[in-house]
Each structure stands twice: as C-alpha cells, then as structure tokens.
Design a protein around this motif. Sequence first.
Motif, PDB file in Angstrom:
ATOM      1  N   PHE A  24       7.500   6.420   6.078  1.00  0.00           N
ATOM      2  CA  PHE A  24       7.453   7.630   5.263  1.00  0.00           C
ATOM      3  C   PHE A  24       8.778   7.891   4.562  1.00  0.00           C
ATOM      4  N   PRO A  55       0.596   5.230  -0.086  1.00  0.00           N
ATOM      5  CA  PRO A  55      -0.132   6.501  -0.068  1.00  0.00           C
ATOM      6  C   PRO A  55       0.803   7.689  -0.232  1.00  0.00           C
ATOM      7  N   GLY A 113       0.329  -5.009   4.703  1.00  0.00           N
ATOM      8  CA  GLY A 113      -0.966  -5.232   5.344  1.00  0.00           C
ATOM      9  C   GLY A 113      -0.867  -5.777   6.741  1.00  0.00           C
ATOM     10  N   ALA A 127       1.487  -5.011   8.906  1.00  0.00           N
ATOM     11  CA  ALA A 127       2.156  -4.075   9.828  1.00  0.00           C
ATOM     12  C   ALA A 127       1.182  -2.997  10.251  1.00  0.00           C
ATOM     13  N   GLN A 128       1.420  -2.455  11.371  1.00  0.00           N
ATOM     14  CA  GLN A 128       0.561  -1.404  11.903  1.00  0.00           C
ATOM     15  C   GLN A 128       1.219  -0.047  11.778  1.00  0.00           C
ATOM     16  N   LYS A 129       1.960   0.150  10.727  1.00  0.00           N
ATOM     17  CA  LYS A 129       2.655   1.423  10.624  1.00  0.00           C
ATOM     18  C   LYS A 129       2.893   1.787   9.176  1.00  0.00           C
ATOM     19  N   LEU A 130       3.013   3.085   8.958  1.00  0.00           N
ATOM     20  CA  LEU A 130       3.458   3.615   7.678  1.00  0.00           C
ATOM     21  C   LEU A 130       4.936   3.951   7.782  1.00  0.00           C
ATOM     22  N   TYR A 152       0.859  -1.181   0.000  1.00  0.00           N
ATOM     23  CA  TYR A 152       0.000   0.000   0.000  1.00  0.00           C
ATOM     24  C   TYR A 152       0.888   1.221   0.000  1.00  0.00           C
ATOM     25  N   SER A 170       3.336   0.701   3.334  1.00  0.00           N
ATOM     26  CA  SER A 170       3.054  -0.197   4.452  1.00  0.00           C
ATOM     27  C   SER A 170       2.785  -1.582   3.892  1.00  0.00           C
TER      28      SER A 170
END
Lengths: 112, 115
Positions: free
Chosen positions: A102, A34, A95, A97-100, A32, A93
Amino acid sequence: QQQVKQSPQSLIVQKGGIPIINCAYENTAFDYFPWYQQFPGKGPALLIAIRPDVSEKKEGRFTISFNKSAKQFSLHIMDSQPGDSATYFCAASDGGAQKLVFGQGTRLTINP
Amino acid sequence: EPEVTQTPSHQVTQMGQEVILRCVPISNHLYFYWYRQILGQKVEFLVSFYNNEISEKSEIFDDQFSVERPDGSNFTLKIRSTKLEDSAMYFCASSPSKGITGELFFGEGSRLTVL
C-alpha cells in the motif's frame, strides 16, 4: 523496491472539482494496481483497479491513469462530492505474491 | 452482501498479555490475510494463509504472531506477548481468487490498544 509512494498526503477540493492522487512504484514485477477507499472506522474497500496492459480505466466518476514507462498511476475523481471525503490508498501487487503493498494514503476532503 | 466480520472491534490489553483476534472470512473464499494499520499510517501486510498454511509473511510477522483456521470458518491472529508497538488496527481480509489480484475484501478491523 517494494514501496509504493503516494502523494499528496492530504487534499482539499471544492465540490465538483477533480481531485488527483498520484502513486509511483519501482518494482517492475508489479502487475496489478488497485485503489482502496477507507472511511473512518471502516476497513479499506476496493474502488477500482487496473492492469498495466491498459493506460486508463473508468468506473463511474473514478478514473485510473497508468503510465507504465514512468511507473506511475493516478486516481481522478470527476464531479467530486462531499460523500467522496475519505482516505484513499493506492496499492500494487505482483501475481506471484500473496500481498498488496500500500501507499501512504491520501486524506481527501470535499467541501460543499 | 457477504462480508468479512471481525471480533472484537476494540481490545485493550496490558503489555505482555496474549491476544487473539478473530475473523470470519467470506464463506467461499480461499485466501485469507491479516494486515495492520498503525494510527495515521499506511496499511501493512502481515501474513497470507491458504490451504491451512502460511503462504507468505512479512518481517513484522515474527515469532510472537501466529495464525490459525481452527474450524473451517474462523481465522485467528494470535499475538503471544503484546508490546506497546503492537497497538494498531488489525484488518482481516479474504479473497476468492488463486493468487493475489487486489480483490481483497476487508473486515472493519479490530483495534488493539496495548498499555
């Protein structure tokens, strides 16, 4: 492996031009991607996002191009306006993981 | 439009003092996060929180940091003994989705200055 590399650090474009911001990643588990836009004194705001099953996504004047084999993605802003002047961050990220993660950010200035 | 709200907007503290940063996530969201941004640098993940427990944390989130959701609406970040290098903008974020999808909604941030 967890890094997302973003370039350029800063970019100045005339109104109506097409700024392009590039990002590259190593972690093939990322699924993902963004882009966030941040104005001074504000938090990042989601602009547009893409998943690796498509090579391009457009929303209004903003387009993401995605090259899975090269592990690169980029943001294009069509018909850029002075109001687009902001800092742009790519992120990634996976799927599970609980983090982005940057990128470093690109400070974009659109001159009138 | 629902938004994530953070307080205080700016806090100045002396090194070694405890600081609590507060956040009210969007009401129907399930996942909560703290990120920080040192001036001029990228946004960095600190911690994620779901179902009243930490689900993931970064190397930055050491024993000096803790998070809590004390009353079902607030989400707090506590720094027990602040260091100079803790000076940064701290962003709270929330997400409605199970698992990260990038659809994070960020607050406007709390600027922490440690002297």
